[in-house]
Enzyme design. Sequence first.
Site, PDB file in Angstrom:
ATOM      1  N   SER A  80      -3.339   0.374  14.541  1.00 19.62           N
ATOM      2  CA  SER A  80      -4.067   1.609  14.843  1.00 19.62           C
ATOM      3  C   SER A  80      -4.462   1.599  16.312  1.00 19.62           C
ATOM      4  O   SER A  80      -4.608   0.530  16.917  1.00 19.62           O
ATOM      5  CB  SER A  80      -5.319   1.690  13.967  1.00 19.62           C
ATOM      6  N   TYR A  97     -13.473  -3.079  11.674  1.00 17.19           N
ATOM      7  CA  TYR A  97     -12.158  -2.448  11.531  1.00 17.19           C
ATOM      8  C   TYR A  97     -11.329  -2.628  12.806  1.00 17.19           C
ATOM      9  O   TYR A  97     -10.149  -3.004  12.738  1.00 17.19           O
ATOM     10  CB  TYR A  97     -12.320  -0.963  11.220  1.00 17.19           C
ATOM     11  N   GLY A 122       0.807  -1.215   0.000  1.00 12.91           N
ATOM     12  CA  GLY A 122       0.000   0.000   0.000  1.00 12.91           C
ATOM     13  C   GLY A 122       0.835   1.257   0.000  1.00 12.91           C
ATOM     14  O   GLY A 122       0.543   2.200   0.732  1.00 12.91           O
ATOM     15  N   ALA A 123       1.852   1.301  -0.848  1.00 10.47           N
ATOM     16  CA  ALA A 123       2.834   2.389  -0.775  1.00 10.47           C
ATOM     17  C   ALA A 123       2.645   3.462  -1.835  1.00 10.47           C
ATOM     18  O   ALA A 123       3.550   4.240  -2.087  1.00 10.47           O
ATOM     19  CB  ALA A 123       4.239   1.802  -0.873  1.00 10.47           C
ATOM     20  N   ASN A 124       1.477   3.526  -2.460  1.00 12.05           N
ATOM     21  CA  ASN A 124       1.274   4.557  -3.480  1.00 12.05           C
ATOM     22  C   ASN A 124       0.665   5.834  -2.911  1.00 12.05           C
ATOM     23  O   ASN A 124       0.519   6.826  -3.607  1.00 12.05           O
ATOM     24  CB  ASN A 124       0.383   4.028  -4.613  1.00 12.05           C
ATOM     25  N   THR A 125       0.340   5.821  -1.606  1.00 12.33           N
ATOM     26  CA  THR A 125      -0.249   7.006  -0.989  1.00 12.33           C
ATOM     27  C   THR A 125      -0.052   6.966   0.518  1.00 12.33           C
ATOM     28  O   THR A 125       0.318   5.928   1.080  1.00 12.33           O
ATOM     29  CB  THR A 125      -1.763   7.092  -1.321  1.00 12.33           C
ATOM     30  N   GLY A 126      -0.279   8.095   1.184  1.00 12.53           N
ATOM     31  CA  GLY A 126      -0.303   8.141   2.640  1.00 12.53           C
ATOM     32  C   GLY A 126       0.981   7.725   3.331  1.00 12.53           C
ATOM     33  O   GLY A 126       2.085   8.012   2.865  1.00 12.53           O
ATOM     34  N   ILE A 127       0.807   7.043   4.456  1.00 11.43           N
ATOM     35  CA  ILE A 127       1.938   6.621   5.278  1.00 11.43           C
ATOM     36  C   ILE A 127       2.900   5.737   4.491  1.00 11.43           C
ATOM     37  O   ILE A 127       4.117   5.877   4.595  1.00 11.43           O
ATOM     38  CB  ILE A 127       1.437   5.866   6.523  1.00 11.43           C
ATOM     39  N   GLY A 128       2.348   4.825   3.703  1.00  7.32           N
ATOM     40  CA  GLY A 128       3.193   3.912   2.935  1.00  7.32           C
ATOM     41  C   GLY A 128       4.091   4.632   1.957  1.00  7.32           C
ATOM     42  O   GLY A 128       5.279   4.339   1.836  1.00  7.32           O
TER      43      GLY A 128
END
Length: 222
Positions: free
Chosen positions: A174, A200, A45-51
């Site tokens: 989280s 979640y 999941g590294a295309n946005t945000g924290i990643g």
Amino acid sequence: MSKYILPLSAFGTAVGFAVLLKDYVTRGPCPSKATIPGKTVVITGANTGIGKATAQELAKRGGRIILGCRDLVKCEAAAREIRGKTLNPHVYARELDLASVRSIRRFAQAINQEERRVDILINNAGVMRCPAGKTEDGFDMQFGVNHLGHFLLTHLLLEKLQDCAPSRVINVSSLAHVVGQMDFEDLNWDRKKFDTKRAYCQSKLANVLFTRELAARLRGKS
């Protein structure tokens, strides 16, 4: 002007408290200046945000970075951007859909066959508060993506990680795990009314439990 002093003071105090609390909870910015030349990092999941921010920082520190994302077009765009900003040419995009066991196995097989080493695995990808739905293999979407997908990926790459010891597995969870409850009789919400918030929180608690158990089993081995 005096009538505004008290509200402004209260607001400033609240903001200051929020900043201090954030620093306490997150432990603040990472102070380390260590570089990682020769190390290979896999980030989901590294295309946005924290990643994406993590991938960029580690690329800046000289690592070989592999981004695993569901949307390969967005993943390749993120990889190009990170290469441009860090001048590190060793940032690569690969397709990885954590809602599909088939995709996870294909991704892991490619990593195991094509990469000489894996030093760090960062299980970052996740979905949050989404509507009721199932993964390709019939698991609750949040539990399947946030926990089961990363659980499987970790075990498929574990031998490669252990060969590169000291290596690291980082599971992004989280604070929602604090109120999470594991319903081992109905993990996939097949028999009870679906609650996206509780689903979640359960998935994030599963991340923490998995991390603790993995650390216990690998103590002294990696």
